[in-house]
Design an enzyme around this catalytic site. Structure first.
Site, PDB file in Angstrom:
ATOM      1  N   ILE A 153      43.120  41.080  67.331  1.00 11.27           N
ATOM      2  CA  ILE A 153      42.946  40.560  65.967  1.00 11.27           C
ATOM      3  C   ILE A 153      41.657  39.745  65.878  1.00 11.27           C
ATOM      4  CG2 ILE A 153      43.942  39.129  64.150  1.00 11.27           C
ATOM      5  CD1 ILE A 153      46.729  39.925  65.244  1.00 11.27           C
ATOM      6  N   GLU A 264      61.236  29.587  60.804  1.00  6.17           N
ATOM      7  CA  GLU A 264      61.116  30.630  59.770  1.00  6.17           C
ATOM      8  C   GLU A 264      62.480  31.248  59.511  1.00  6.17           C
ATOM      9  OE1 GLU A 264      58.073  33.420  60.894  1.00  6.17           O
ATOM     10  OE2 GLU A 264      56.540  31.871  61.050  1.00  6.17           O
ATOM     11  N   HIS A 283      54.801  34.550  56.589  1.00  6.05           N
ATOM     12  CA  HIS A 283      54.615  35.399  57.784  1.00  6.05           C
ATOM     13  C   HIS A 283      54.385  36.859  57.366  1.00  6.05           C
ATOM     14  CE1 HIS A 283      55.534  35.713  62.322  1.00  6.05           C
ATOM     15  NE2 HIS A 283      54.763  36.730  61.943  1.00  6.05           N
ATOM     16  N   GLY A 286      50.351  40.167  58.798  1.00  8.44           N
ATOM     17  CA  GLY A 286      50.279  41.429  59.541  1.00  8.44           C
ATOM     18  C   GLY A 286      51.004  42.570  58.858  1.00  8.44           C
TER      19      GLY A 286
HETATM   20  P1  NAD Z   1      45.998  39.899  71.876  1.00  7.13           P
HETATM   21  O1  NAD Z   1      46.901  39.810  73.046  1.00  7.13           O
HETATM   22  O2  NAD Z   1      45.194  41.145  71.683  1.00  7.13           O
HETATM   23  O3  NAD Z   1      44.985  38.659  71.872  1.00  7.13           O
HETATM   24  C1  NAD Z   1      45.374  37.338  72.142  1.00  7.13           C
HETATM   25  C2  NAD Z   1      44.203  36.677  72.865  1.00  7.13           C
HETATM   26  O4  NAD Z   1      44.509  35.284  73.009  1.00  7.13           O
HETATM   27  C3  NAD Z   1      43.975  37.247  74.256  1.00  7.13           C
HETATM   28  O5  NAD Z   1      42.651  37.736  74.380  1.00  7.13           O
HETATM   29  C4  NAD Z   1      44.226  36.055  75.181  1.00  7.13           C
HETATM   30  O6  NAD Z   1      43.371  36.046  76.309  1.00  7.13           O
HETATM   31  C5  NAD Z   1      43.958  34.879  74.262  1.00  7.13           C
HETATM   32  N1  NAD Z   1      44.549  33.616  74.700  1.00  7.13           N
HETATM   33  C6  NAD Z   1      45.754  33.421  75.294  1.00  7.13           C
HETATM   34  N2  NAD Z   1      45.937  32.095  75.524  1.00  7.13           N
HETATM   35  C7  NAD Z   1      44.837  31.456  75.062  1.00  7.13           C
HETATM   36  C8  NAD Z   1      44.443  30.084  75.011  1.00  7.13           C
HETATM   37  N3  NAD Z   1      45.207  29.118  75.493  1.00  7.13           N
HETATM   38  N4  NAD Z   1      43.248  29.799  74.448  1.00  7.13           N
HETATM   39  C9  NAD Z   1      42.440  30.790  73.981  1.00  7.13           C
HETATM   40  N5  NAD Z   1      42.770  32.101  74.022  1.00  7.13           N
HETATM   41  C10 NAD Z   1      43.950  32.434  74.546  1.00  7.13           C
HETATM   42  O7  NAD Z   1      46.920  39.630  70.600  1.00  7.13           O
HETATM   43  P2  NAD Z   1      46.578  39.939  69.085  1.00  7.13           P
HETATM   44  O8  NAD Z   1      47.069  41.292  68.730  1.00  7.13           O
HETATM   45  O9  NAD Z   1      45.177  39.581  68.809  1.00  7.13           O
HETATM   46  O10 NAD Z   1      47.586  38.891  68.370  1.00  7.13           O
HETATM   47  C11 NAD Z   1      47.461  37.489  68.567  1.00  7.13           C
HETATM   48  C12 NAD Z   1      48.705  36.773  68.064  1.00  7.13           C
HETATM   49  O11 NAD Z   1      48.766  36.883  66.650  1.00  7.13           O
HETATM   50  C13 NAD Z   1      50.021  37.430  68.537  1.00  7.13           C
HETATM   51  O12 NAD Z   1      50.408  36.947  69.801  1.00  7.13           O
HETATM   52  C14 NAD Z   1      51.001  37.032  67.455  1.00  7.13           C
HETATM   53  O13 NAD Z   1      51.645  35.833  67.812  1.00  7.13           O
HETATM   54  C15 NAD Z   1      50.119  36.795  66.237  1.00  7.13           C
HETATM   55  N6  NAD Z   1      50.337  37.782  65.156  1.00  7.13           N
HETATM   56  C16 NAD Z   1      50.787  37.352  63.938  1.00  7.13           C
HETATM   57  C17 NAD Z   1      50.975  38.257  62.911  1.00  7.13           C
HETATM   58  C18 NAD Z   1      51.432  37.807  61.543  1.00  7.13           C
HETATM   59  O14 NAD Z   1      51.889  38.633  60.739  1.00  7.13           O
HETATM   60  N7  NAD Z   1      51.321  36.536  61.219  1.00  7.13           N
HETATM   61  C19 NAD Z   1      50.707  39.620  63.116  1.00  7.13           C
HETATM   62  C20 NAD Z   1      50.227  40.014  64.354  1.00  7.13           C
HETATM   63  C21 NAD Z   1      50.047  39.090  65.371  1.00  7.13           C
END
Ligand code: NAD
Length: 309
Positions: A153, A264, A283, A286
């Site tokens: 993302i 939530e 929420h 996504g």
């Molecule tokens: P992803 O796994 O591709 O990317 C997450 C990144 O965060 C990774 O590159 C990881 O190295 C990094 N990371 C982990 N811990 C960290 C820290 N302490 N500091 C900095 N970086 C750190 O995941 P994604 O697909 O990009 O999604 C990210 C998050 O978004 C998901 O885990 C989910 O919780 C959330 N999400 C929310 C919705 C929504 O509808 N609100 C939808 C999709 C995802």
């Protein structure tokens, strides 16, 4: 033919694809009826969930016949992944399938909050014409976007932001500073505190894990630039909401968009009501028509493939 239990909403054509091959119980309300969920879980060979079904404890113990858990989304904080692994249960997330929807939400929120003119409908309709009061909105191009968490993302947000002429800086705990992904994305890599202090818009894309719980506490929010905007679509428990409200009320921050909450559905909250420049969404960043279809078909295909093994 395997028994598949789907406890939250899924695109109905993807459900039909599963039903053509397997015995499917699709009940988007099952997540809200724990005793029925536990009873249905006992016969399930596959379970498909979104983010509300807690696949741990009693539910995990009830999944005695289950081989695979499909997750209609990406965060795995509602699933006890090590517990699933111990029981030989494969967990399959829909990696990347909703990244564009989240990224578009982030850019929209950033543009709305930087410009600050989109919440004037009531005043305009009342004949108040607040033109002078709204004349200091900021342009998006040229402003600095900070991204914390540069995974699927975060990278998609960077791509859209660069297209708008934003400067993008990012921090990710897992990548080295010279990782090629930064240069390939036209993004400057910086330390966490630098990204916090330099961003006009700061957006969070980290999973909820021990290292990110409480990451945006009062101290870190205080380090943000005066007038900056904070966007959280990642998970609740990452931003301290009381500290955020106080930073908005004192005008230290220029705005915030929050899509995810500690609890939530979010219970009614007096402190959030009438908080200035705060966009709240349930929420949903996504979830769009297109991403629901992509996520649902991806999980349907992968669950069928896994059950066919
Ligand atoms: P992803 O796994 O591709 O990317 C997450 C990144 O965060 C990774 O590159 C990881 O190295 C990094 N990371 C982990 N811990 C960290 C820290 N302490 N500091 C900095 N970086 C750190 O995941 P994604 O697909 O990009 O999604 C990210 C998050 O978004 C998901 O885990 C989910 O919780 C959330 N999400 C929310 C919705 C929504 O509808 N609100 C939808 C999709 C995802």
């Amino acid at each position: 033919m395997a028994r598949i239990v789907i406890s939250e909403f899924m695109d109905e054509r993807a459900v039909a694809q599963l039903s053509a091959r397997h015995d499917v119980l699709y009940d988007p309300k099952l997540v809200d009826d724990q005793s029925r969920l536990l009873a249905e879980a006992k016969n399930a060979e596959a379970l498909i969930v979104r983010n509300r079904t807690q696949v741990r404890g009693e539910l995990l113990a009830a999944l005695t016949q289950c081989r695979v858990v499909g997750r209609l989304g990406v965060g795995l904080d509602n699933i006890d992944v090590p517990g699933c692994e111990t029981r030989g249960l494969q967990v399959i997330p829909a990696t990347g399938a909703n990244a564009l929807s989240v990224a578009e939400y982030v850019i929209t929120a950033a543009m709305m909050l930087l410009r600050g003119v989109y919440q004037s409908s009531a005043a305009v309709a009342l004949g108040q014409w607040p033109r002078n009061a709204l004349a200091n909105g900021r342009e998006t191009a040229g402003s600095t976007l900070g991204i914390i968490g540069f995974g699927s993302i975060g990278q998609m947000v960077a791509r859209l932001a660069r297209g708008l002429g934003m400067q993008v800086i990012a921090f990710d705990a897992m990548y080295d500073r010279d990782a090629s992904v930064y240069e390939e994305s036209g993004v400057k890599c910086a330390g966490l505190l630098e990204v916090i202090a330099q961003s006009d818009v700061l957006t969070l894309h980290v999973p909820l894990v021990e290292g990110t719980r409480g990451l945006f506490n009062a101290e870190r929010i205080a380090l943000m630039k005066p007038g900056a905007i904070l966007i959280n679509t990642s998970r609740g428990h990452i931003v301290d909401m009381a500290a955020l409200v106080s930073a908005l009320r004192s005008n230290h921050l220029g705005g915030a968009a929050i899509d995810v909450f500690d609890v939530e559905p979010l219970p009614a909250s007096e402190s959030l009501q009438n908080c200035p420049n705060l966009l709240l969404t349930p929420h949903i960043s996504g979830v769009s028509a297109e991403s629901n279809e992509r996520v649902s078909f991806l999980i349907a295909d992968k669950v069928i493939e896994y059950l066919d093994r």
